[in-house]
Design a protein around this motif. Structure first.
Motif, short mmCIF file in Angstrom:
data_model
loop_
_atom_site.label_atom_id
_atom_site.label_comp_id
_atom_site.label_asym_id
_atom_site.label_seq_id
_atom_site.Cartn_x
_atom_site.Cartn_y
_atom_site.Cartn_z
N UNK A 10 24.71 -14.92 -7.79
CA UNK A 10 24.34 -16.36 -7.79
C UNK A 10 24.88 -17.15 -6.46
N UNK A 11 26.26 -17.02 -6.32
CA UNK A 11 27.03 -17.69 -5.47
C UNK A 11 26.85 -17.42 -4.09
N UNK A 12 26.35 -16.05 -3.89
CA UNK A 12 26.23 -15.43 -2.44
C UNK A 12 24.77 -15.02 -2.23
N UNK A 13 23.66 -15.59 -2.87
CA UNK A 13 22.55 -15.17 -2.91
C UNK A 13 21.87 -14.90 -1.21
N UNK A 14 22.02 -16.18 -0.38
CA UNK A 14 21.60 -15.99 0.99
C UNK A 14 22.21 -14.80 1.77
N UNK A 15 23.55 -14.42 1.67
CA UNK A 15 24.06 -13.54 2.33
C UNK A 15 23.53 -12.09 1.76
N UNK A 16 23.37 -12.16 0.45
CA UNK A 16 22.95 -10.82 -0.10
C UNK A 16 21.34 -10.59 0.41
N UNK A 17 20.87 -11.75 0.58
CA UNK A 17 19.39 -11.44 1.06
C UNK A 17 19.49 -11.02 2.36
N UNK A 18 20.26 -11.59 3.34
CA UNK A 18 20.58 -10.99 4.81
C UNK A 18 20.79 -9.68 4.89
N UNK A 19 21.97 -9.22 3.82
CA UNK A 19 22.20 -7.68 3.66
C UNK A 19 21.07 -6.86 3.51
N UNK A 20 20.07 -7.50 2.58
CA UNK A 20 19.12 -6.56 2.17
C UNK A 20 18.00 -6.48 3.17
N UNK A 21 17.86 -7.63 3.93
CA UNK A 21 17.04 -7.69 5.14
C UNK A 21 17.46 -6.54 6.39
N UNK A 22 18.68 -6.52 6.33
CA UNK A 22 19.36 -5.72 7.37
C UNK A 22 19.45 -4.04 7.07
N UNK A 23 18.85 -4.04 5.89
CA UNK A 23 18.57 -2.38 5.17
C UNK A 23 19.28 -2.21 4.18
N UNK A 24 20.45 -2.91 3.50
CA UNK A 24 21.12 -2.71 2.49
C UNK A 24 20.50 -2.66 1.18
N UNK A 25 20.78 -1.86 0.33
CA UNK A 25 20.01 -1.87 -1.18
C UNK A 25 21.27 -2.19 -2.09
N UNK A 26 20.99 -3.64 -2.56
CA UNK A 26 21.88 -4.29 -3.36
C UNK A 26 21.40 -4.16 -4.83
N UNK A 27 22.35 -3.88 -5.91
CA UNK A 27 22.04 -3.84 -7.11
C UNK A 27 22.76 -4.92 -7.80
N UNK A 28 22.03 -5.71 -8.56
CA UNK A 28 22.76 -6.84 -9.11
C UNK A 28 23.13 -6.29 -10.76
N UNK A 29 24.24 -6.55 -11.24
CA UNK A 29 24.55 -6.07 -12.44
C UNK A 29 25.03 -7.25 -13.58
N UNK A 30 24.95 -6.86 -14.92
CA UNK A 30 25.49 -8.13 -15.72
C UNK A 30 26.11 -7.16 -16.85
N UNK A 31 27.37 -7.51 -16.97
CA UNK A 31 28.38 -6.75 -17.94
C UNK A 31 28.35 -5.30 -17.48
N UNK A 32 28.29 -5.06 -16.02
CA UNK A 32 28.47 -3.79 -15.79
C UNK A 32 27.14 -2.65 -16.03
#
Length: 79
Positions: A10-32
């Motif tokens: 939630x706090x870093x969504x913009x950076x995470x979207x940029x990372x995804x656009x650069x090719x990273x796959x990002x998994x968002x987890x809640x309570x692990x």
């Protein structure tokens, strides 16, 4: 693959979207537990402009005026 807690996402969504656009796959987890995944969008693979180059033939008379009866039909005039 990067795993990010929901609160951090939630706090870093913009950076995470940029990372995804650069090719990273990002998994968002809640309570692990994985809940969602940010992935890069595939680029469209449509037809390129000029794909038919050399495959179409125009005759020398392609721009000859239409006969009057055919022209009238195109313009909606009765025969």
């Amino acid at each position: 693959m990067i795993i990010v807690p929901l609160a951090e996402a939630k706090n870093n969504l913009s950076k995470l979207v940029d990372d995804a656009a650069a090719g990273q796959i990002i998994t968002i987890a809640k309570h692990g537990r994985p809940l969602a995944r940010l992935v890069p969008v595939e680029r469209p693979r449509g037809q390129r402009i000029g794909a038919m180059k050399g495959k179409l033939i125009l005759t020398d008379d392609f721009d000859t005026p239409l006969p009057d009866d055919l022209l009238d039909a195109f313009e909606g005039h009765p025969a």
